[in-house]
Design an enzyme around this catalytic site. Structure first.
Site, PDB file in Angstrom:
ATOM      1  N   GLU A  90       0.017 -11.144  45.367  1.00 32.51           N
ATOM      2  CA  GLU A  90       0.783 -12.628  46.414  1.00 32.51           C
ATOM      3  C   GLU A  90       2.039 -12.508  46.922  1.00 32.51           C
ATOM      4  O   GLU A  90       3.134 -11.988  47.759  1.00 32.51           O
ATOM      5  CB  GLU A  90       0.457 -13.539  46.110  1.00 32.51           C
ATOM      6  CG  GLU A  90      -1.414 -13.990  46.502  1.00 32.51           C
ATOM      7  CD  GLU A  90      -1.862 -13.744  48.219  1.00 32.51           C
ATOM      8  OE1 GLU A  90      -0.751 -13.793  48.602  1.00 32.51           O
ATOM      9  OE2 GLU A  90      -2.475 -13.732  48.482  1.00 32.51           O
ATOM     10  N   TYR A 142       2.647 -21.384  50.419  1.00 30.14           N
ATOM     11  CA  TYR A 142       1.960 -20.605  50.978  1.00 30.14           C
ATOM     12  C   TYR A 142       1.052 -19.582  49.619  1.00 30.14           C
ATOM     13  O   TYR A 142      -0.182 -19.648  49.598  1.00 30.14           O
ATOM     14  CB  TYR A 142       2.168 -19.419  51.540  1.00 30.14           C
ATOM     15  CG  TYR A 142       1.020 -18.454  51.148  1.00 30.14           C
ATOM     16  CD1 TYR A 142      -0.167 -18.330  52.415  1.00 30.14           C
ATOM     17  CD2 TYR A 142       1.838 -17.592  50.858  1.00 30.14           C
ATOM     18  CE1 TYR A 142      -0.798 -17.727  52.406  1.00 30.14           C
ATOM     19  CE2 TYR A 142       0.883 -16.338  50.051  1.00 30.14           C
ATOM     20  CZ  TYR A 142      -0.292 -15.800  51.496  1.00 30.14           C
ATOM     21  OH  TYR A 142      -1.074 -15.047  50.952  1.00 30.14           O
ATOM     22  N   ASP A 162      -0.396 -18.316  56.381  1.00 33.07           N
ATOM     23  CA  ASP A 162       0.897 -17.762  56.382  1.00 33.07           C
ATOM     24  C   ASP A 162       0.494 -17.161  57.880  1.00 33.07           C
ATOM     25  O   ASP A 162       0.242 -17.971  58.482  1.00 33.07           O
ATOM     26  CB  ASP A 162       0.057 -16.186  55.568  1.00 33.07           C
ATOM     27  CG  ASP A 162      -0.741 -15.760  55.978  1.00 33.07           C
ATOM     28  OD1 ASP A 162      -2.354 -15.967  57.002  1.00 33.07           O
ATOM     29  OD2 ASP A 162      -1.089 -14.576  55.760  1.00 33.07           O
TER      30      ASP A 162
END
Length: 352
Positions: A42, A125, A143
């Site tokens: 991520e 996020y 996102d």
DNA sequence: TATACGTGGTT
DNA sequence: TAACCAAGTAT
């Protein structure tokens, strides 16, 4: 409304079961994902494409198999491994976060969104993504892909970033109670492969029946965005300094700011306006008979264009100068960002 | 709220 | 080719 949203999330999950992509950080269907792999991927995927991330991800995992291994590594090694991936604050925060996990959390990631949010490099996020994907906690990561899917689904005409809170709210109301990790990844995959910025494949989309932009407008018009500002051009001079041993002078950039902690060919400040070699010489690492190389090195950063003129000079090996004297064969050992690799290539081309 | 912060692929 | 934009965060 609630049953309609349930229908949407079921369509999304059903699509995912049929079109699920294997990615190195994803667990097998139904299996628990490894929080370290989810976190690492991520962070790398922030503003970066899957294709670019893959090789970096594999290298990091092979080099540092556990978060505690990463925590124990020198920052310069991490920056070196990150070279070329960009947004180097991510690498500095990645390392900082690993150390916090290792020393304050017994090597384990917090399993909830709010604790994750407190860690370096983890914003709204990423906290939601890790909570959902690695821990199955109900959370709604939003996102750029999901922004676009939701903006089209509801034909939201207000431009980003003003519309962001509304989009987050709509995304939350769509999130199912079960399989939240699969659902988040499914929505991102749909955004990346079907609901693309240009020429979306609406006929293949599991959301098309519910999509307001498809039925009443032009999907490509969403999401609306505020107009971009024009990028200024900055200019500067790089100093290619060779000593009598044939070594080149490099130096480490300051820890914060642009390319923070990365290795550079020493250069003047980069300023808007015409470049003045004469003024640049005042910023050189030492006084030398600098000779301008032909041509310029051009590079574009997020918020400005850059034009670099390269000058070469020589000095004796016993000159005491702050920096790293480096043989050409040893450049690869250092954390050179792409702009510096361009400058090195340019200098080598003109010093034969 | 606005700006700083990389790079490479696509159009 | 110049613009766009990609699984955003920090300040």
């Amino acid at each position: 409304m609630a049953s309609h949203n349930l229908n949407i999330s079921e369509n999304v999950l059903s699509w995912y079961d049929r079109h699920r992509r294997h990615l190195p950080w994803r667990a097998a269907p139904g299996a628990q994902a490894d929080p370290y792999l989810v976190w690492l991927s991520e962070i790398m995927l922030q503003q970066t494409t899957v294709a670019t991330v893959k090789t970096y991800f594999e290298f990091f995992l092979k080099t540092w198999p556990r978060v505690t291994d990463l925590a124990a590594a020198p920052l310069d090694d991490v920056l070196h491994a990150w070279q070329g991936l960009g947004y180097y604050a991510r690498a500095r925060n990645l390392h900082k976060c690993a150390k916090v996990i290792a020393t304050e959390h017994d090597g384990r990631f917090p399993n909830n969104e709010s604790d994750l949010l407190g860690l370096p490099g983890i914003g709204p996020y990423t906290a939601a993504a890790i909570a959902a994907i690695a821990f199955g906690q109900k959370a709604s990561p939003v996102d750029g892909n999901i922004e676009r899917v939701v903006a089209r689904l509801y034909a939201i005409s207000e431009p980003l970033p003003k519309s962001k809170p509304k989009i987050v709210e709509m995304a939350q109301s769509l999130t199912p109670d079960k399989r939240v990790g699969d659902y988040a990844q499914a929505l991102m995959d749909i955004g990346a492969t079907i609901c693309t910025p240009k020429k979306p494949s609406c006929s293949l989309c599991p959301l098309s029946d519910s999509c307001k932009a498809t039925s009443t407008a032009v999907p490509e018009d969403f999401p609306a965005r505020e107009p971009k500002k024009q990028k200024p051009t900055r200019r500067g001079t790089a100093f290619w300094l060779v000593n009598s041993e044939g070594e080149i002078l490099l130096r480490r950039r300051p820890e914060k700011g642009l390319l923070g902690g990365m290795i550079e060919v020493p250069s003047s400040d980069w300023r808007e306006g015409k470049n003045s070699l004469k003024k640049a010489f005042d910023e050189a690492p030492l006084t030398a008979a600098w000779e301008k190389m032909p041509g310029k090195v051009r590079h574009t950063f997020t918020h400005f264009h850059l034009e670099i003129e390269v000058v070469s000079g020589t000095c004796s090996a016993d000159q005491s100068i702050d920096g790293i004297w480096c043989r050409q064969t040893e450049f690869h050992q250092h954390a050179l960002p792409t702009i510096m690799k361009k400058i090195v290539a340019h200098a080598l081309k003109h010093t034969q």
